[in-house]
Write an enzyme that holds these catalytic residues in place. Structure first.
Site, mmCIF file in Angstrom:
data_model
loop_
_atom_site.group_PDB
_atom_site.id
_atom_site.type_symbol
_atom_site.label_atom_id
_atom_site.label_comp_id
_atom_site.label_asym_id
_atom_site.label_seq_id
_atom_site.Cartn_x
_atom_site.Cartn_y
_atom_site.Cartn_z
ATOM 1 N N HIS A 1 -15.225 45.465 5.844
ATOM 2 C CA HIS A 1 -14.537 46.332 6.704
ATOM 3 C C HIS A 1 -13.520 46.570 5.800
ATOM 4 O O HIS A 1 -12.968 47.622 5.625
ATOM 5 C CB HIS A 1 -14.426 46.049 7.812
ATOM 6 C CG HIS A 1 -15.576 45.624 9.063
ATOM 7 N ND1 HIS A 1 -16.062 46.885 9.131
ATOM 8 C CD2 HIS A 1 -16.588 44.905 9.039
ATOM 9 C CE1 HIS A 1 -17.510 46.863 10.880
ATOM 10 N NE2 HIS A 1 -17.402 45.004 10.160
ATOM 11 N N ASP B 1 -12.949 51.035 4.889
ATOM 12 C CA ASP B 1 -11.427 51.196 5.265
ATOM 13 C C ASP B 1 -11.290 52.522 4.234
ATOM 14 O O ASP B 1 -10.727 53.314 4.533
ATOM 15 C CB ASP B 1 -10.353 50.720 5.856
ATOM 16 C CG ASP B 1 -11.209 49.546 6.960
ATOM 17 O OD1 ASP B 1 -11.983 50.384 7.940
ATOM 18 O OD2 ASP B 1 -10.183 49.202 7.803
ATOM 19 N N GLU C 1 -17.154 56.111 12.058
ATOM 20 C CA GLU C 1 -17.172 57.028 10.227
ATOM 21 C C GLU C 1 -17.305 58.754 10.627
ATOM 22 O O GLU C 1 -17.757 58.863 9.653
ATOM 23 C CB GLU C 1 -17.827 56.368 9.716
ATOM 24 C CG GLU C 1 -19.723 56.496 10.089
ATOM 25 C CD GLU C 1 -19.631 55.864 11.472
ATOM 26 O OE1 GLU C 1 -21.067 55.768 11.567
ATOM 27 O OE2 GLU C 1 -18.882 55.046 11.963
#
Length: 345
Positions: free
Chosen positions: A234, A238, A263
């Site tokens: 993640h 990010d 997203e």
């Protein structure tokens, strides 16, 4: 009795297994990933088939339409219900507590200033009486001037103290105002990308629509984003979202770029027609697709990162939801047509 308990346990196990099978069949039929969020959604739906969630799903899927991930998010069923609300609540409570402390400090300062002013008034009255007494009892002008000088010095000291306290109170008030402005801004900003959030987007649409602006709305979704998170984690995901946010902001400068959730991004174009809006958005798409992303830690290639988008022109009687739904449908057309493209309507 043991036999009865065994039958009951077996019956309960069978019921759980049937529910589990129904959840799996539901996710398969709807072509949804078997992740915790979707599993929880299906559980709440099937566990209470007559409840409000079931009725909402029935309305959305009427005519054989499949649910989308966005539908699940909009219906508000989380894999861990209440966690995000609790986190938001704690953050809000911390902000309230900090603001309350500042307000209380401001009140203390104001009370001190009031007491100082009252003491100053009493001293002035006493000094005036002393001057009058000296004038009656002493004929020497030098003594009188010394007394006036002493009183004046005392008055100046008290005035300077009051000014210092007033300055401190003013700083407290300014800090309080800044904190409140920060709180209002944070409520409308995405913490990861620092873009405006969904709330800010909807408020901007309402204001600009009321002003009679020509509006177009784009909904953008990162292609295969789940695989980025699955392969690289993640933290890398990010960074990808931040990079796309920056590309959209630069290409669509002068228009409102927002992170809508996950997203998904949205762009509210104001004052331009559909075709120039499409050209602007396509520039952002091409910029993202042309960039070669690499892992910061190892410099290994991340692979191609692209996004798909649906762009709809607003009509005079459009609500935000009606315009968003049209753009969203166009987004799914772009996804079904190979991704990494913009579809307009």
């Amino acid at each position: 009795m043991a036999g009865v308990r065994a039958v009951r346990a077996s019956s309960a196990g069978d019921a759980s297994r049937r529910l589990y099978d129904r959840i799996g069949a539901f996710l398969f039929d709807q072509r949804l990933e078997p992740d915790p969020t979707n599993f929880a959604f299906a559980y709440h739906l099937l566990e209470n088939p007559e409840g409000p969630l079931a009725r909402a799903v029935a309305a959305l899927t009427d005519g054989g339409v499949r649910l989308t991930q966005r539908d699940i998010e909009s219906l508000g069923c989380e894999a861990t219900p209440g966690q995000s609300e609790a986190a938001d609540g704690k953050k809000a409570e911390g902000l309230v507590a900090q603001t309350q402390m500042q307000v209380e400090g401001f009140e203390d300062i104001m009370h001190a200033m009031r007491a100082e002013t009252e003491g100053f008034g009493r001293d002035l009255a006493a000094s005036a009486a002393a001057i009058n007494q000296s004038r009656a009892e002493v004929g020497n002008d030098g003594v009188m001037l010394d007394e006036v000088a002493r009183i004046t010095a005392a008055m100046l000291t008290r005035v300077r103290t009051a000014e210092s306290r007033l300055e401190s109170a003013t700083r407290e008030a300014s800090d309080l105002r800044k904190k409140l402005e920060e709180a209002r801004d944070n409520a409308r900003r995405d913490p990861l990308t620092e873009l405006p959030n969904r709330r800010a987007l909807e408020e901007a649409f309402t204001a600009q629509s009321a002003a009679g602006e020509r509006l177009c709305l784009a909904v953008c979704d990162v292609d295969h984003f789940k695989s980025v998170n699955d392969r690289f984690g993640h933290a890398v995901g990010d960074r990808v979202l931040k990079a796309i946010a920056e590309a959209l902001s630069q290409a669509c400068s002068g228009h409102l770029v927002a992170r809508y959730g996950g997203e998904e991004f949205a762009v509210l174009f104001a004052g331009i027609a559909l075709e120039p809006a499409r050209a602007t958005l396509d520039t952002a798409r091409a910029t993202v697709a042309a960039k070669r992303y690499r892992l910061r830690e190892s410099d290994a290639p991340l692979g191609e990162i692209t996004f798909s988008a649906g762009l709809a022109a607003g009509a005079r009687d459009d609500s935000f939801q009606s315009l968003f739904q049209r753009a969203d449908r166009l987004l799914y057309t772009a996804k079904n047509n190979g991704r990494n493209c913009v579809r307009t309507g």
